[in-house]
Design a protein around this motif. Structure first.
Motif, PDB file in Angstrom:
ATOM      1  N   PHE A 296      -5.501  -1.368  14.807  1.00 35.31           N
ATOM      2  CA  PHE A 296      -4.833  -0.160  15.865  1.00 35.31           C
ATOM      3  C   PHE A 296      -5.623   0.852  16.375  1.00 35.31           C
ATOM      4  O   PHE A 296      -6.839   1.547  16.280  1.00 35.31           O
TER       5      PHE A 296
ATOM      6  N   LEU B  96      -1.496   6.085  -5.319  1.00 35.53           N
ATOM      7  CA  LEU B  96       0.321   5.191  -4.669  1.00 35.53           C
ATOM      8  C   LEU B  96       1.029   5.353  -5.790  1.00 35.53           C
ATOM      9  O   LEU B  96       2.143   6.118  -6.801  1.00 35.53           O
ATOM     10  N   LEU B  97       0.379   4.550  -7.127  1.00 34.72           N
ATOM     11  CA  LEU B  97       1.043   4.987  -8.359  1.00 34.72           C
ATOM     12  C   LEU B  97       1.799   5.931  -9.117  1.00 34.72           C
ATOM     13  O   LEU B  97       2.260   6.735  -9.350  1.00 34.72           O
TER      14      LEU B  97
ATOM     15  N   GLU C  42      -8.245  -0.001  -3.771  1.00 35.00           N
ATOM     16  CA  GLU C  42      -7.705  -0.463  -4.975  1.00 35.00           C
ATOM     17  C   GLU C  42      -7.576   1.457  -5.143  1.00 35.00           C
ATOM     18  O   GLU C  42      -6.925   1.606  -6.333  1.00 35.00           O
TER      19      GLU C  42
ATOM     20  N   ARG D  54       2.174  -3.980   2.071  1.00 35.78           N
ATOM     21  CA  ARG D  54       1.475  -2.582   1.471  1.00 35.78           C
ATOM     22  C   ARG D  54       0.190  -2.799   0.292  1.00 35.78           C
ATOM     23  O   ARG D  54      -1.089  -2.481   0.236  1.00 35.78           O
ATOM     24  N   SER D  55       0.195  -4.559  -0.148  1.00 37.07           N
ATOM     25  CA  SER D  55      -1.160  -4.909  -1.481  1.00 37.07           C
ATOM     26  C   SER D  55      -2.098  -5.423  -0.744  1.00 37.07           C
ATOM     27  O   SER D  55      -3.231  -5.203  -0.851  1.00 37.07           O
TER      28      SER D  55
ATOM     29  N   PHE E 142      -3.879  -1.996   1.630  1.00 41.26           N
ATOM     30  CA  PHE E 142      -4.289  -0.437   0.494  1.00 41.26           C
ATOM     31  C   PHE E 142      -5.910  -1.399  -0.075  1.00 41.26           C
ATOM     32  O   PHE E 142      -5.200  -2.305  -1.201  1.00 41.26           O
TER      33      PHE E 142
ATOM     34  N   TYR F 187       3.443  -0.039  13.366  1.00 42.67           N
ATOM     35  CA  TYR F 187       1.772   0.242  13.790  1.00 42.67           C
ATOM     36  C   TYR F 187       1.061  -0.393  12.419  1.00 42.67           C
ATOM     37  O   TYR F 187       1.568  -0.810  10.474  1.00 42.67           O
ATOM     38  N   GLY F 188      -0.099  -1.076  12.513  1.00 41.62           N
ATOM     39  CA  GLY F 188      -1.084  -1.121  11.322  1.00 41.62           C
ATOM     40  C   GLY F 188      -1.114  -2.731  11.207  1.00 41.62           C
ATOM     41  O   GLY F 188       0.133  -3.717  11.831  1.00 41.62           O
TER      42      GLY F 188
ATOM     43  N   ARG G 147       0.977  -6.155   8.740  1.00 37.79           N
ATOM     44  CA  ARG G 147       1.780  -6.704   8.488  1.00 37.79           C
ATOM     45  C   ARG G 147       1.742  -8.289   8.052  1.00 37.79           C
ATOM     46  O   ARG G 147       0.414  -8.709   8.945  1.00 37.79           O
TER      47      ARG G 147
ATOM     48  N   GLY H 250       4.234  -2.118   7.673  1.00 39.95           N
ATOM     49  CA  GLY H 250       4.383  -3.513   8.679  1.00 39.95           C
ATOM     50  C   GLY H 250       4.617  -3.426   9.560  1.00 39.95           C
ATOM     51  O   GLY H 250       5.581  -4.605  10.301  1.00 39.95           O
TER      52      GLY H 250
ATOM     53  N   LEU I 108       7.892  -8.252   2.684  1.00 43.13           N
ATOM     54  CA  LEU I 108       7.648  -7.397   4.197  1.00 43.13           C
ATOM     55  C   LEU I 108       6.584  -6.443   3.679  1.00 43.13           C
ATOM     56  O   LEU I 108       5.665  -6.269   3.627  1.00 43.13           O
TER      57      LEU I 108
ATOM     58  N   LYS J 139       6.194  -5.260   0.361  1.00 40.66           N
ATOM     59  CA  LYS J 139       5.141  -5.175  -0.660  1.00 40.66           C
ATOM     60  C   LYS J 139       3.891  -6.246  -0.487  1.00 40.66           C
ATOM     61  O   LYS J 139       2.977  -5.531  -1.131  1.00 40.66           O
TER      62      LYS J 139
ATOM     63  N   LYS K  15      -4.087   2.533  -3.851  1.00 35.74           N
ATOM     64  CA  LYS K  15      -2.918   1.997  -5.237  1.00 35.74           C
ATOM     65  C   LYS K  15      -2.684   2.760  -5.668  1.00 35.74           C
ATOM     66  O   LYS K  15      -1.684   3.185  -6.563  1.00 35.74           O
ATOM     67  N   ARG K  16      -3.842   3.218  -6.976  1.00 35.84           N
ATOM     68  CA  ARG K  16      -3.634   4.093  -7.818  1.00 35.84           C
ATOM     69  C   ARG K  16      -3.213   5.228  -7.854  1.00 35.84           C
ATOM     70  O   ARG K  16      -2.420   5.733  -8.214  1.00 35.84           O
TER      71      ARG K  16
END
Lengths: 95, 489
Positions: free
Chosen positions: B97, B357-358, B351, B345-346, B349, B327-328, B330, B324, B340, B342, B354-355
């Protein structure tokens, strides 16, 4: 009450994150630990206390409805993964 | 050249013509090239751009159009958008970016003629207290490279400590300026919420995030805070309260000033040797004429749980923008829109992100909002009220910045809660929106200890005075982790 693997899957779906099966138990375990930890908040009675969303409790400032920025579509789209004719491209959404 | 050890000396040298900004910038760049491989404090070093900016700074000096900071090198945490220079926020998501615009503070420091040396390493999206969650690798503490530098502004803190830059910007959501400043033996200030513009600072938790200066001494911090602070129409939460002359008001007698000692902060989780260092520092303040009184901040123990609920909730909302599309990162060949989102982002990001975010998604989800998010915001008000009550009696609150010195890398990676507990002294001032300063106060087994001073709203000047007077009578801030004379050639 601890959250189940099914709930972890539901949350992950809401957050649009996929979790590999092999990582599932570790996420479930850590989320449960975090939630048990934040449950300490229950130790204090907060009935009737007004929630604080913003530290300074200021109201949002209003400005005159005047154009202050120039159109920068080209510059902003230059960092996009895929665009066409000034539009962002995504997989087909509506059949 | 031998690098000057303070910003005041740099300004003096540039004014006298002892050295040019080009010579100075080249010396710092050499030092980064020679010594940073061991520390990893920079994600991007801007050799060409910095030398060009330095050349222009020298021109302004010679034609009389320079300001005080013209030609002074500094570094930006990689959370601040820099036009034309990659801005990653420590994440794979933003690996390629290049921001189309400058953050307000980057623009303001640039318009002073300051020279940006590069972008410093950080925990991914500023989520972490050890700088181990960066996509660009961990940062090593210059005092002991087996230890973490703290986080999330660990790159900025390590770079200042090692003498790769005289000044750096940082951001602080739960202690991310102060804790790494403490671990690396430098000074750092988190200003009042709204004092410094957040425009162009990549969002983590918007009601807590605040940018601030990092440097070797309080005097150096004051130099950097002055151009950073002040109202910005581009940030709707930026404050219109007028700024002070931060450099001009540093000297003031401490006689008659009252400093509060919160009894809850000196509990069992605090390392005994760190406590000893803080007790000595408190004696120093008494010697300087300050009056120390015991106070109580009863909601303290709930500040970490409330902080993790609020910050995770806000980050889950803020980071939904990484999809995706615009920007950033994809993902390759998405089959449909869901795929696109999921996969992007998986893959993008790490760990810890993600933790959080959950966690944030869970506490905001239907049926749990009241039990977690609303409850945390109610506790947030109690914490703010605790401080409001304390500030009717005291000018500032004193505490350690962190309960231990820098810990070994890897120590808390498997146990996020242990890592979170290290923020016990810093998160409350973010929840309340108060300014807080960390300054070096001594050493335990060769590792620096940080002292924290929390002030009332918009009392940055008062905090800086307290810190400066302490530094005038002690020399902890003059212990440097690397010899300034090496590696600059």
């Amino acid at each position: 009450m601890p959250i189940t693997e099914k709930e972890v899957r539901e949350i992950a779906q809401l957050a649009r994150i996929s979790i590999a099966d092999k990582d599932m138990s570790s996420y479930e375990d850590q989320l449960n630990k975090i939630l048990a930890f934040v449950d300490e908040m229950k130790a204090i009675e907060t009935e009737g206390i007004i929630p604080l969303a913003h530290p300074l409790e200021e109201t949002q400032k209003l400005r005159n409805d005047k154009v202050s920025e120039k159109n920068q579509r080209e510059s902003y789209q230059s960092v996009a993964p895929t665009t066409e004719n000034g539009l962002y491209l995504v997989p087909q959404v509506i059949e | 050249m031998n690098l000057p050890n303070s910003v005041t000396k740099i300004i003096q040298g540039l004014e006298d013509g002892t050295f040019s900004s080009q010579e100075l910038t080249e010396a710092y760049l050499n030092r980064i090239d020679n010594l940073d491989p061991e520390i990893n404090s920079f994600i991007t070093v801007c050799h060409e751009r910095a030398l060009l900016d330095a050349k222009n700074a020298d021109k302004s000096r010679s034609n009389g159009s320079a300001s005080k900071l013209t030609g002074v090198p500094y570094a930006n945490k990689d959370i601040f958008c820099t036009k034309g220079v990659r801005t990653t926020s420590g994440s794979k998501m933003l690996d390629t970016f290049i921001s189309p615009y400058d953050a307000t503070i980057v623009e303001r420091l640039g318009s002073q003629g300051m020279v940006m040396l590069g972008k410093t390493n950080m925990d991914e999206f500023a989520m972490g207290s050890s700088n181990e969650t960066s996509f660009y690798g961990q940062v090593n503490n210059p005092w002991n490279t087996n230890c973490v530098p703290g986080g999330s502004s660990g790159g900025s803190a390590a770079a200042v400590s090692a003498g790769f830059t005289p000044l750096a910007t940082g951001s602080d959501t739960g202690g991310s300026i102060r804790q790494p400043a403490a671990f690396c033996g430098i000074s750092g200030l988190k200003p009042t919420y709204g004092r410094v513009s957040r425009y162009g600072m990549i969002a983590f938790a918007s009601s807590l995030d605040q940018a601030g200066p990092m440097g070797r001494s309080v005097e150096d911090l004051a130099h950097l805070l002055s151009p950073m602070a002040g109202y910005d129409p581009k940030d709707s939460t930026s404050s219109m309260v007028k700024t002070d002359d931060y450099s001009g008001n540093l000297e003031d007698a401490l006689k008659g000033k009252t400093i509060g000692l919160p009894k809850e902060y000196f509990s069992t989780s605090l390392d005994r040797q760190v406590e000893g260092v803080i007790e000595e520092a408190i004696k120093e303040f008494e010697k300087l004429g300050a009056n120390i009184v015991e106070i109580s901040l009863p909601t303290t123990s709930l500040s970490i749980p409330a902080y993790y609920v609020i910050s995770s909730a806000e980050c889950s909302s803020n980071l939904s923008r990484y999809d995706g599309v615009r920007y950033g990162h994809r993902c390759e060949l998405p089959i449909d829109i869901e795929d696109l989102y999921k996969r992007t982002r998986s893959e993008g990001f790490g760990e810890e992100v993600k933790r959080r975010l959950l966690t944030g998604t869970y506490v905001l989800s239907s049926g749990y909002y009241d039990a977690y998010y609303r409850k945390a915001q109610q506790i947030r008000r109690l914490i703010k009220d605790d401080f409001a009550n304390a500030f009717t009696q005291v000018d500032a609150v004193i505490s350690p910045t962190a309960p231990t010195t820098a810990f070994e890398a890897g120590k808390h990676l498997d146990n996020p809660i242990e890592m979170y507990l290290g923020d016990c002294f810093t998160v409350a001032s973010n929840l309340a929106g108060l300014p807080a300063l960390s300054i070096p106060a001594g050493f335990v087994s060769g590792m620096p200890v940080g002292l924290q001073l929390i002030g009332s709203y918009f009392q940055e000047s008062k905090l800086l005075t307290l810190g400066h007077m302490f530094q005038k009578s002690t020399n902890w801030h003059q212990h440097f982790s690397r010899d300034d004379s090496k590696g600059a050639q």
